[in-house]
Design an enzyme around this catalytic site. Structure first.
Site, PDB file in Angstrom:
ATOM      1  N   LYS A  22       0.839  -1.211   0.000  1.00 11.74           N
ATOM      2  CA  LYS A  22       0.000   0.000   0.000  1.00 11.74           C
ATOM      3  C   LYS A  22       0.873   1.261   0.000  1.00 11.74           C
ATOM      4  O   LYS A  22       0.696   2.164  -0.814  1.00 11.74           O
ATOM      5  CB  LYS A  22      -0.892   0.021   1.226  1.00 11.74           C
ATOM      6  CG  LYS A  22      -1.558   1.373   1.500  1.00 11.74           C
ATOM      7  CD  LYS A  22      -2.498   1.379   2.687  1.00 11.74           C
ATOM      8  CE  LYS A  22      -1.817   1.708   3.969  1.00 11.74           C
ATOM      9  NZ  LYS A  22      -1.596   3.138   4.237  1.00 11.74           N
ATOM     10  N   ASN A  23       1.849   1.322   0.930  1.00 10.89           N
ATOM     11  CA  ASN A  23       2.585   2.569   1.115  1.00 10.89           C
ATOM     12  C   ASN A  23       3.605   2.828   0.023  1.00 10.89           C
ATOM     13  O   ASN A  23       4.094   3.955  -0.113  1.00 10.89           O
ATOM     14  CB  ASN A  23       3.212   2.607   2.507  1.00 10.89           C
ATOM     15  CG  ASN A  23       2.119   2.716   3.575  1.00 10.89           C
ATOM     16  OD1 ASN A  23       0.968   3.034   3.243  1.00 10.89           O
ATOM     17  ND2 ASN A  23       2.450   2.414   4.804  1.00 10.89           N
ATOM     18  N   CYS A 117      -5.143   8.121   9.011  1.00  7.85           N
ATOM     19  CA  CYS A 117      -5.567   7.494  10.272  1.00  7.85           C
ATOM     20  C   CYS A 117      -5.303   8.447  11.442  1.00  7.85           C
ATOM     21  O   CYS A 117      -4.288   9.124  11.497  1.00  7.85           O
ATOM     22  CB  CYS A 117      -4.792   6.198  10.493  1.00  7.85           C
ATOM     23  SG  CYS A 117      -5.295   4.914   9.351  1.00  7.85           S
ATOM     24  N   ARG A 122      -0.973  14.948  12.006  1.00 11.54           N
ATOM     25  CA  ARG A 122      -0.291  14.514  10.768  1.00 11.54           C
ATOM     26  C   ARG A 122       0.258  15.756  10.061  1.00 11.54           C
ATOM     27  O   ARG A 122      -0.167  16.118   8.998  1.00 11.54           O
ATOM     28  CB  ARG A 122      -1.249  13.737   9.865  1.00 11.54           C
ATOM     29  CG  ARG A 122      -1.982  12.566  10.494  1.00 11.54           C
ATOM     30  CD  ARG A 122      -1.162  11.359  10.890  1.00 11.54           C
ATOM     31  NE  ARG A 122      -0.473  10.652   9.862  1.00 11.54           N
ATOM     32  CZ  ARG A 122      -0.920   9.516   9.270  1.00 11.54           C
ATOM     33  NH1 ARG A 122      -2.099   9.059   9.567  1.00 11.54           N
ATOM     34  NH2 ARG A 122      -0.210   8.889   8.369  1.00 11.54           N
ATOM     35  N   ASP A 305       3.604   0.338  12.185  1.00  8.22           N
ATOM     36  CA  ASP A 305       2.371  -0.164  11.572  1.00  8.22           C
ATOM     37  C   ASP A 305       2.089  -1.615  11.944  1.00  8.22           C
ATOM     38  O   ASP A 305       1.057  -2.164  11.565  1.00  8.22           O
ATOM     39  CB  ASP A 305       2.424  -0.030  10.047  1.00  8.22           C
ATOM     40  CG  ASP A 305       2.430   1.425   9.630  1.00  8.22           C
ATOM     41  OD1 ASP A 305       2.764   1.700   8.458  1.00  8.22           O
ATOM     42  OD2 ASP A 305       2.129   2.281  10.473  1.00  8.22           O
ATOM     43  N   ARG A 397      -9.029  -0.029   3.649  1.00 10.77           N
ATOM     44  CA  ARG A 397      -8.070   0.936   3.074  1.00 10.77           C
ATOM     45  C   ARG A 397      -6.736   0.255   2.780  1.00 10.77           C
ATOM     46  O   ARG A 397      -5.975   0.699   1.940  1.00 10.77           O
ATOM     47  CB  ARG A 397      -7.822   2.097   4.050  1.00 10.77           C
ATOM     48  CG  ARG A 397      -9.026   2.974   4.271  1.00 10.77           C
ATOM     49  CD  ARG A 397      -8.733   4.105   5.213  1.00 10.77           C
ATOM     50  NE  ARG A 397      -7.676   4.993   4.716  1.00 10.77           N
ATOM     51  CZ  ARG A 397      -7.445   6.196   5.226  1.00 10.77           C
ATOM     52  NH1 ARG A 397      -8.173   6.631   6.246  1.00 10.77           N
ATOM     53  NH2 ARG A 397      -6.495   6.953   4.751  1.00 10.77           N
TER      54      ARG A 397
HETATM   55  C1  EPZ Z   1       3.694   6.885   6.687  1.00 11.91           C
HETATM   56  O1  EPZ Z   1       2.949   7.945   7.285  1.00 11.91           O
HETATM   57  C2  EPZ Z   1       2.745   5.716   6.553  1.00 11.91           C
HETATM   58  N1  EPZ Z   1       1.652   6.102   5.660  1.00 11.91           N
HETATM   59  C3  EPZ Z   1       2.192   5.325   7.918  1.00 11.91           C
HETATM   60  O2  EPZ Z   1       1.437   4.134   7.726  1.00 11.91           O
HETATM   61  C4  EPZ Z   1       3.350   4.986   8.852  1.00 11.91           C
HETATM   62  O3  EPZ Z   1       2.850   4.779  10.156  1.00 11.91           O
HETATM   63  C5  EPZ Z   1       4.385   6.116   8.878  1.00 11.91           C
HETATM   64  O4  EPZ Z   1       4.783   6.463   7.536  1.00 11.91           O
HETATM   65  C6  EPZ Z   1       5.632   5.713   9.651  1.00 11.91           C
HETATM   66  O5  EPZ Z   1       6.202   4.576   9.050  1.00 11.91           O
HETATM   67  C7  EPZ Z   1       1.886   6.091   4.325  1.00 11.91           C
HETATM   68  O6  EPZ Z   1       2.974   5.763   3.876  1.00 11.91           O
HETATM   69  C8  EPZ Z   1       0.732   6.480   3.450  1.00 11.91           C
HETATM   70  P1  EPZ Z   1       5.903  10.037   8.858  1.00 11.91           P
HETATM   71  P2  EPZ Z   1       3.591   9.438   7.331  1.00 11.91           P
HETATM   72  O7  EPZ Z   1       5.969  11.274   8.049  1.00 11.91           O
HETATM   73  O8  EPZ Z   1       4.402   9.652   6.133  1.00 11.91           O
HETATM   74  C9  EPZ Z   1       6.052  13.368  12.256  1.00 11.91           C
HETATM   75  C10 EPZ Z   1      -0.393   2.716   7.733  1.00 11.91           C
HETATM   76  O9  EPZ Z   1      -0.874   2.105   8.693  1.00 11.91           O
HETATM   77  N2  EPZ Z   1       6.063  14.323  11.146  1.00 11.91           N
HETATM   78  O10 EPZ Z   1       7.006   9.033   8.750  1.00 11.91           O
HETATM   79  O11 EPZ Z   1       2.489  10.367   7.638  1.00 11.91           O
HETATM   80  C11 EPZ Z   1       4.739  12.618  12.350  1.00 11.91           C
HETATM   81  O12 EPZ Z   1       3.790  13.355  13.094  1.00 11.91           O
HETATM   82  C12 EPZ Z   1       0.018   4.162   7.902  1.00 11.91           C
HETATM   83  O13 EPZ Z   1      -0.152   2.219   6.601  1.00 11.91           O
HETATM   84  C13 EPZ Z   1       6.153  15.679  11.407  1.00 11.91           C
HETATM   85  O14 EPZ Z   1       6.210  16.098  12.556  1.00 11.91           O
HETATM   86  O15 EPZ Z   1       4.531   9.292   8.606  1.00 11.91           O
HETATM   87  C14 EPZ Z   1       5.141  11.335  13.034  1.00 11.91           C
HETATM   88  O16 EPZ Z   1       5.203  11.546  14.442  1.00 11.91           O
HETATM   89  C15 EPZ Z   1      -0.411   4.732   9.249  1.00 11.91           C
HETATM   90  N3  EPZ Z   1       6.161  16.547  10.368  1.00 11.91           N
HETATM   91  C16 EPZ Z   1       6.555  11.080  12.519  1.00 11.91           C
HETATM   92  O17 EPZ Z   1       7.017  12.341  12.015  1.00 11.91           O
HETATM   93  C17 EPZ Z   1       6.110  16.139   9.064  1.00 11.91           C
HETATM   94  O18 EPZ Z   1       6.144  16.989   8.148  1.00 11.91           O
HETATM   95  C18 EPZ Z   1       6.628  10.066  11.390  1.00 11.91           C
HETATM   96  O19 EPZ Z   1       5.715  10.479  10.403  1.00 11.91           O
HETATM   97  C19 EPZ Z   1       6.021  14.747   8.812  1.00 11.91           C
HETATM   98  C20 EPZ Z   1       6.010  13.859   9.858  1.00 11.91           C
END
Ligand code: EPZ
Length: 428
Positions: A22-23, A117, A122, A305, A397
């Site tokens: 998916k990702n 989610c 986010r 995840d 999803r």
């Molecule tokens: C991706 O989300 C995945 N989603 C998530 O999977 C997964 O949990 C996550 O990466 C971590 O592996 C998709 O790929 C579509 P991050 P993403 O940016 O990109 C903070 C699932 O179940 N952050 O790595 O949104 C954020 O708040 C989903 O498939 C900022 O502060 O995650 C978090 O605490 C759920 N500012 C941490 O970084 C930003 O600009 C990691 O977020 C971006 C992120």
């Protein structure tokens, strides 16, 4: 609204084939907009988040032709629009990737804020930091994220925290920027590597994907390509945990075992036997799980995840385990649902203290988010009696044909609509 009804207590036995990631898919599909000719993308998972991305691509003017249930030809040549509005964004996290793709294609993008989610805030501040390093101006205008750039030039971005989304978005925007872009503290997930391989197959020049420093030498033109998406690491891990929780014996095929290393290691710690082949893992478990502690980390650490699913296994363990969530600030909402089924879990800030119980009992529960929903399915597979899971649109999803795949290995799980319950929520 549909529900899943699970009659627990059956040991899973047999073979489950994993679908495309998916990702990876939700990053690669928007990146097709960078190509100047059609792309054929294979092994696309048949899940609602992907359907949403494909609909958004069509709405932008791309010609999307299904060649099979999991193969699509996407021709972006006629795309003129750079606006992804609220309904096109469909409240998905991955809609933010249209920012990088449209910036990269036409130096302009106007995208509704991403959803996703409810596992914490986010924010996309790191994405924006990356776009600005490439020379773009980013603002919020009447609730839309607006990005524009006279020209996109290479730049260096040091991410404040490891962010999958920011790494994806900056890589996409930088692929056709003029000059070298360096992403420091980059995410290393398998789907990051898959996106880099896809972009390079279109003629991009990306080095270091899979390490924490990614270098992108921008190129002027990217051509269409045929590309097959990697198997889904988290879907595979979810079925591995389901096999262990039900004390079953399941071969999970079409996987890349290297992507599963941290999950395999933890399952072995919990007492499972894991056999690895080139493209499969076999999980067998014939006793109660052993307690163990888990801390989620960016790849190659234990994936966040997989946290709800693994916590469900530990809810049945002999002893007390501690699960620490270090990526998201509120990813324990599923715990309340598990306690309705008899689990003994206390959440204390970023940690859940899990005192294992001998078994769980069926109860009506709901999916709070995608992976919480997967945890509810695992709990239902183990619990005595009939567990009803509502809000299963979250599960749809990210899990393709979950009922069919689990039924094929002996689970008693059905998708039931409200009408089948003898009442309809729709006003008469
Ligand atoms: C991706 O989300 C995945 N989603 C998530 O999977 C997964 O949990 C996550 O990466 C971590 O592996 C998709 O790929 C579509 P991050 P993403 O940016 O990109 C903070 C699932 O179940 N952050 O790595 O949104 C954020 O708040 C989903 O498939 C900022 O502060 O995650 C978090 O605490 C759920 N500012 C941490 O970084 C930003 O600009 C990691 O977020 C971006 C992120």
């Amino acid at each position: 609204m549909d529900k899943f009804v699970v009659n627990g207590g059956k040991r899973l036995r047999g073979r489950i084939t994993v679908s495309g990631a998916k990702n990876a898919a939700v990053a690669i599909l928007p990146a097709v907009l960078l190509a100047e000719s059609p792309c054929i993308i294979e092994n696309v998972p048949d899940i609602s988040d992907v359907h949403g991305i494909l609909k958004a691509l069509s709405a932008l003017g791309a010609k999307v032709t299904p060649l099979s249930r999991t193969t699509f030809e996407i021709d972006p040549t006629e795309v003129k629009s750079f606006v992804v509005n609220k309904e096109m964004a469909q409240g998905m996290r991955a809609s933010s990737y249209f920012l990088g793709a449209l910036l990269g294609r036409m130096r302009r993008a106007k995208v509704a804020p991403p959803g996703g989610c409810a596992i914490g805030l986010r924010p996309i501040d790191q994405h924006i930091k990356g776009f600005e390093a490439l020379g773009a101006k980013v603002s919020i205008e009447s609730g839309m994220v607006v990005a524009k750039a006279e020209k996109l030039g290479g730049g260096t971005v040091y991410l404040d925290m490891v962010s999958v989304g920011a790494t994806v978005n900056i890589m996409i925007a930088a692929a056709r920027a003029r000059g070298m872009t360096v992403i420091e503290n980059a995410a290393r997930e398998p789907h990051i590597v898959d996106l880099a391989n896809f972009l390079n197959s279109m003629g991009a020049d990306i080095m270091g994907a899979g390490t924490n420093v990614i270098k992108i030498r921008g190129v002027e033109h990217l051509k269409g390509t045929t590309y097959s998406i990697i198997p889904d690491q988290i879907e595979a891990g979810t079925y591995m945990v389901a096999a262990a929780a039900t004390r079953g014996d399941v071969i999970i095929s079409n996987v890349i075992p290297k992507h599963l290393e941290s999950i395999t290691a933890k399952l072995k710690e919990a007492g499972a036997r894991i056999e690895e082949g080139d493209e499969f893992v076999r999980v067998t478990m014939d006793k109660r799980p052993v307690k163990c502690n888990v801390k989620t980390m960016p790849h190659p650490g234990f994936p966040t995840d997989m946290q709800p699913q693994f916590a469900t296994l530990l809810a049945l363990a002999d002893g007390t385990s501690i699960v620490t969530e270090s990526v998201w600030e509120s990813r324990f909402r599923y715990v309340e649902q598990l306690t309705f089924m008899g689990a003994d879990i206390k959440v204390d800030g970023k940690s859940a203290i899990i005192t294992g119980v001998k078994n769980l009992k069926a109860a009506p529960v709901k999916a709070d988010d995608l992976r919480a929903g997967a945890a509810m399915i695992i709990a239902g597979l183990v619990a005595e009696g009939e567990t009803e899971i509502s809000d299963i649109e979250y599960i749809d999803r990210g899990y393709e044909q979950v009922v069919e795949k689990l039924t094929a290995v002996g689970a008693d799980i059905k998708r039931v609509s409200d009408e089948d319950f003898g009442y309809s929520l729709k006003a008469n």
